[in-house]
Design a protein around this motif. Structure first.
Motif, PDB file in Angstrom:
ATOM      1  N   TYR A 125       0.838  -1.209   0.000  1.00 11.08           N
ATOM      2  CA  TYR A 125       0.000   0.000   0.000  1.00 11.08           C
ATOM      3  C   TYR A 125       0.870   1.256   0.000  1.00 11.08           C
ATOM      4  O   TYR A 125       0.634   2.193  -0.759  1.00 11.08           O
ATOM      5  N   ARG A 126       1.881   1.261   0.849  1.00 10.37           N
ATOM      6  CA  ARG A 126       2.754   2.435   0.918  1.00 10.37           C
ATOM      7  C   ARG A 126       3.544   2.628  -0.371  1.00 10.37           C
ATOM      8  O   ARG A 126       3.865   3.765  -0.748  1.00 10.37           O
ATOM      9  N   GLU A 127       3.850   1.531  -1.054  1.00 17.38           N
ATOM     10  CA  GLU A 127       4.565   1.631  -2.322  1.00 17.38           C
ATOM     11  C   GLU A 127       3.700   2.261  -3.414  1.00 17.38           C
ATOM     12  O   GLU A 127       4.176   3.084  -4.207  1.00 17.38           O
ATOM     13  N   ILE A 128       2.444   1.873  -3.487  1.00 19.51           N
ATOM     14  CA  ILE A 128       1.568   2.385  -4.547  1.00 19.51           C
ATOM     15  C   ILE A 128       0.922   3.715  -4.176  1.00 19.51           C
ATOM     16  O   ILE A 128       0.363   4.390  -5.046  1.00 19.51           O
ATOM     17  N   TYR A 129       1.032   4.094  -2.922  1.00 17.03           N
ATOM     18  CA  TYR A 129       0.366   5.302  -2.429  1.00 17.03           C
ATOM     19  C   TYR A 129       0.738   6.559  -3.233  1.00 17.03           C
ATOM     20  O   TYR A 129      -0.149   7.316  -3.640  1.00 17.03           O
ATOM     21  N   PRO A 130       2.018   6.822  -3.491  1.00 15.84           N
ATOM     22  CA  PRO A 130       2.347   8.051  -4.227  1.00 15.84           C
ATOM     23  C   PRO A 130       1.679   8.129  -5.598  1.00 15.84           C
ATOM     24  O   PRO A 130       1.294   9.212  -6.050  1.00 15.84           O
ATOM     25  N   THR A 131       1.542   6.998  -6.263  1.00 20.43           N
ATOM     26  CA  THR A 131       0.938   6.978  -7.592  1.00 20.43           C
ATOM     27  C   THR A 131      -0.537   7.351  -7.554  1.00 20.43           C
ATOM     28  O   THR A 131      -1.036   8.052  -8.450  1.00 20.43           O
ATOM     29  N   HIS A 132      -1.230   6.903  -6.518  1.00 19.35           N
ATOM     30  CA  HIS A 132      -2.688   7.037  -6.492  1.00 19.35           C
ATOM     31  C   HIS A 132      -3.214   8.126  -5.559  1.00 19.35           C
ATOM     32  O   HIS A 132      -4.300   8.666  -5.795  1.00 19.35           O
ATOM     33  N   ALA A 133      -2.477   8.459  -4.505  1.00 20.62           N
ATOM     34  CA  ALA A 133      -3.066   9.266  -3.431  1.00 20.62           C
ATOM     35  C   ALA A 133      -2.601  10.711  -3.371  1.00 20.62           C
ATOM     36  O   ALA A 133      -3.297  11.539  -2.766  1.00 20.62           O
ATOM     37  N   ILE A 134      -1.480  11.042  -3.958  1.00 25.36           N
ATOM     38  CA  ILE A 134      -0.961  12.400  -3.778  1.00 25.36           C
ATOM     39  C   ILE A 134      -1.764  13.425  -4.571  1.00 25.36           C
ATOM     40  O   ILE A 134      -2.256  14.425  -4.027  1.00 25.36           O
ATOM     41  N   ALA A 135      -1.934  13.193  -5.857  1.00 30.02           N
ATOM     42  CA  ALA A 135      -2.603  14.190  -6.709  1.00 30.02           C
ATOM     43  C   ALA A 135      -4.044  14.489  -6.297  1.00 30.02           C
ATOM     44  O   ALA A 135      -4.458  15.655  -6.321  1.00 30.02           O
ATOM     45  N   PRO A 136      -4.865  13.489  -5.896  1.00 27.96           N
ATOM     46  CA  PRO A 136      -6.261  13.805  -5.570  1.00 27.96           C
ATOM     47  C   PRO A 136      -6.461  14.489  -4.212  1.00 27.96           C
ATOM     48  O   PRO A 136      -7.544  15.006  -3.938  1.00 27.96           O
ATOM     49  N   THR A 137      -5.443  14.487  -3.376  1.00 25.25           N
ATOM     50  CA  THR A 137      -5.596  15.009  -2.014  1.00 25.25           C
ATOM     51  C   THR A 137      -5.650  16.531  -2.014  1.00 25.25           C
ATOM     52  O   THR A 137      -4.936  17.195  -2.748  1.00 25.25           O
ATOM     53  N   LEU A 138      -6.498  17.073  -1.144  1.00 21.28           N
ATOM     54  CA  LEU A 138      -6.757  18.508  -1.078  1.00 21.28           C
ATOM     55  C   LEU A 138      -6.265  19.085   0.242  1.00 21.28           C
ATOM     56  O   LEU A 138      -6.139  18.367   1.233  1.00 21.28           O
ATOM     57  N   ARG A 140       7.928  27.807  15.242  1.00 19.39           N
ATOM     58  CA  ARG A 140       8.176  26.652  14.382  1.00 19.39           C
ATOM     59  C   ARG A 140       6.896  25.836  14.286  1.00 19.39           C
ATOM     60  O   ARG A 140       6.252  25.556  15.303  1.00 19.39           O
ATOM     61  N   ALA A 141       6.537  25.463  13.074  1.00 16.23           N
ATOM     62  CA  ALA A 141       5.380  24.610  12.833  1.00 16.23           C
ATOM     63  C   ALA A 141       5.879  23.234  12.427  1.00 16.23           C
ATOM     64  O   ALA A 141       6.635  23.102  11.462  1.00 16.23           O
ATOM     65  N   ILE A 142       5.478  22.208  13.173  1.00 12.90           N
ATOM     66  CA  ILE A 142       5.904  20.849  12.860  1.00 12.90           C
ATOM     67  C   ILE A 142       4.673  19.991  12.589  1.00 12.90           C
ATOM     68  O   ILE A 142       3.581  20.281  13.088  1.00 12.90           O
ATOM     69  N   VAL A 143       4.851  18.967  11.775  1.00 11.14           N
ATOM     70  CA  VAL A 143       3.779  18.016  11.494  1.00 11.14           C
ATOM     71  C   VAL A 143       4.147  16.692  12.149  1.00 11.14           C
ATOM     72  O   VAL A 143       5.243  16.166  11.918  1.00 11.14           O
ATOM     73  N   VAL A 144       3.239  16.175  12.964  1.00 12.66           N
ATOM     74  CA  VAL A 144       3.445  14.885  13.631  1.00 12.66           C
ATOM     75  C   VAL A 144       2.256  14.007  13.257  1.00 12.66           C
ATOM     76  O   VAL A 144       1.114  14.320  13.601  1.00 12.66           O
ATOM     77  N   THR A 145       2.521  12.927  12.557  1.00 12.08           N
ATOM     78  CA  THR A 145       1.461  12.135  11.940  1.00 12.08           C
ATOM     79  C   THR A 145       1.719  10.642  12.073  1.00 12.08           C
ATOM     80  O   THR A 145       2.872  10.216  12.215  1.00 12.08           O
ATOM     81  N   ALA A 146       0.651   9.875  11.995  1.00  9.81           N
ATOM     82  CA  ALA A 146       0.792   8.415  11.966  1.00  9.81           C
ATOM     83  C   ALA A 146       1.169   7.920  10.574  1.00  9.81           C
ATOM     84  O   ALA A 146       1.537   6.756  10.412  1.00  9.81           O
ATOM     85  N   LYS A 147       1.088   8.781   9.575  1.00 14.25           N
ATOM     86  CA  LYS A 147       1.341   8.382   8.194  1.00 14.25           C
ATOM     87  C   LYS A 147       2.822   8.068   7.964  1.00 14.25           C
ATOM     88  O   LYS A 147       3.692   8.608   8.645  1.00 14.25           O
ATOM     89  N   HIS A 148       3.063   7.196   6.986  1.00 18.60           N
ATOM     90  CA  HIS A 148       4.418   6.904   6.498  1.00 18.60           C
ATOM     91  C   HIS A 148       5.083   8.240   6.153  1.00 18.60           C
ATOM     92  O   HIS A 148       4.592   9.007   5.329  1.00 18.60           O
ATOM     93  N   GLU A 149       6.201   8.536   6.815  1.00 19.13           N
ATOM     94  CA  GLU A 149       6.782   9.882   6.717  1.00 19.13           C
ATOM     95  C   GLU A 149       7.112  10.315   5.286  1.00 19.13           C
ATOM     96  O   GLU A 149       6.813  11.462   4.912  1.00 19.13           O
ATOM     97  N   PRO A 150       7.699   9.466   4.448  1.00 20.11           N
ATOM     98  CA  PRO A 150       7.960   9.921   3.074  1.00 20.11           C
ATOM     99  C   PRO A 150       6.691  10.334   2.331  1.00 20.11           C
ATOM    100  O   PRO A 150       6.698  11.309   1.570  1.00 20.11           O
ATOM    101  N   ASN A 151       5.592   9.622   2.551  1.00 19.39           N
ATOM    102  CA  ASN A 151       4.340   9.987   1.891  1.00 19.39           C
ATOM    103  C   ASN A 151       3.762  11.270   2.475  1.00 19.39           C
ATOM    104  O   ASN A 151       3.176  12.084   1.743  1.00 19.39           O
ATOM    105  N   ALA A 152       3.937  11.473   3.764  1.00 17.39           N
ATOM    106  CA  ALA A 152       3.504  12.734   4.369  1.00 17.39           C
ATOM    107  C   ALA A 152       4.250  13.911   3.739  1.00 17.39           C
ATOM    108  O   ALA A 152       3.650  14.949   3.418  1.00 17.39           O
ATOM    109  N   ARG A 153       5.538  13.750   3.535  1.00 13.80           N
ATOM    110  CA  ARG A 153       6.334  14.816   2.923  1.00 13.80           C
ATOM    111  C   ARG A 153       5.895  15.073   1.480  1.00 13.80           C
ATOM    112  O   ARG A 153       5.867  16.229   1.028  1.00 13.80           O
ATOM    113  N   LEU A 154       5.548  14.010   0.753  1.00 15.01           N
ATOM    114  CA  LEU A 154       5.071  14.184  -0.619  1.00 15.01           C
ATOM    115  C   LEU A 154       3.789  15.010  -0.649  1.00 15.01           C
ATOM    116  O   LEU A 154       3.619  15.887  -1.514  1.00 15.01           O
ATOM    117  N   HIS A 155       2.876  14.719   0.273  1.00 12.41           N
ATOM    118  CA  HIS A 155       1.633  15.486   0.341  1.00 12.41           C
ATOM    119  C   HIS A 155       1.912  16.976   0.552  1.00 12.41           C
ATOM    120  O   HIS A 155       1.365  17.837  -0.148  1.00 12.41           O
TER     121      HIS A 155
END
Length: 218
Positions: A79-92, A110-125
């Motif tokens: 899921y994390r591998e295919i996530y960038p292909t399918h999930a980044i562009a549609p997200t608002l 300083r503003a920081i983001v702390v998330t449960a999401k896979h960090e590389p995908n969070a950065r892509l978003h």
């Protein structure tokens, strides 16, 4: 000899943490697309409409509804591998998200983001949507978020889920909640949120008042 005045201790810099999914970004369209792609690839039926109503907890908790325990690790990796292909562009962006991060930085904080999401995908978003926090920390959920909040000296944490409230309180940070995800205002307050705003559009004004009041009390 004239005694030198005792120096006033410097106040720690303002650091505000933000959750990602349904706080800064509306990732439902992207996650929906990613689940449909995963379902097509694995042959396992996934109700993507239902899955996106309960965003917040770690991916493995959602996958457990659809896959046996011995497949979750491998399916999660895929899921994390295919996530960038399918999930980044549609997200608002959520309304007011960019302005909320900028409001912290405009005050010298300083503003920081702390998330449960896979960090590389969070950065892509965030890069795709043009949001530039000072740090992004992934893979942390609920009380575990306190680890990053403490390390970065965050005094405020903003989130949409009761797990975010628990993370803030565990860290000793002020819990600011927005009912823009799966949890309503009543649930957030019951979990211990000290401030509930209707959405992030209200955050910059609240933050300015919060900082001014803290300065008056110093």
């Amino acid at each position: 000899m004239t005694a030198l005045p005792t120096p006033t201790p410097a106040r720690p810099p303002l650091t505000v943490g933000f959750d990602l999914d349904m706080t800064l970004i509306d990732s439902r369209p992207g996650i929906h697309a990613a689940y449909l792609a995963l379902s097509a690839e694995t042959g396992v039926a996934i109700d993507a409409d239902l899955a996106v109503t309960r965003l917040g907890p770690p991916l493995d908790e959602e996958l457990a509804h659809w896959f046996p325990a011995d497949r979750i690790a491998a399916v999660g990796d895929r899921y994390r591998e295919i996530y960038p292909t399918h999930a980044i562009a549609p997200t608002l962006l959520m309304a007011g998200a960019r302005e909320a991060v900028a409001a912290v930085q405009a005050l010298g904080g300083r503003a920081i983001v702390v998330t449960a999401k896979h960090e590389p995908n969070a950065r892509l978003h965030l890069a795709h949507l043009g949001v530039e926090p000072d740090a992004v920390i992934g893979w942390l959920w609920a009380e575990a978020k306190a680890q990053a909040l403490r390390e970065h000296g965050a005094s405020v944490y903003v989130g949409d889920h009761t797990g975010d409230v628990r993370g803030a309180r565990t860290a000793g940070a002020l819990s600011v909640a927005v009912p823009t995800g799966p949890c309503d205002e009543e649930e957030l307050r019951a979990a211990g949120a000290e401030v509930v705003l209707p959405d992030l559009l209200a955050f910059p004004e609240w933050l300015r008042s919060y900082v001014a009041e803290a300065a008056d009390l110093a």
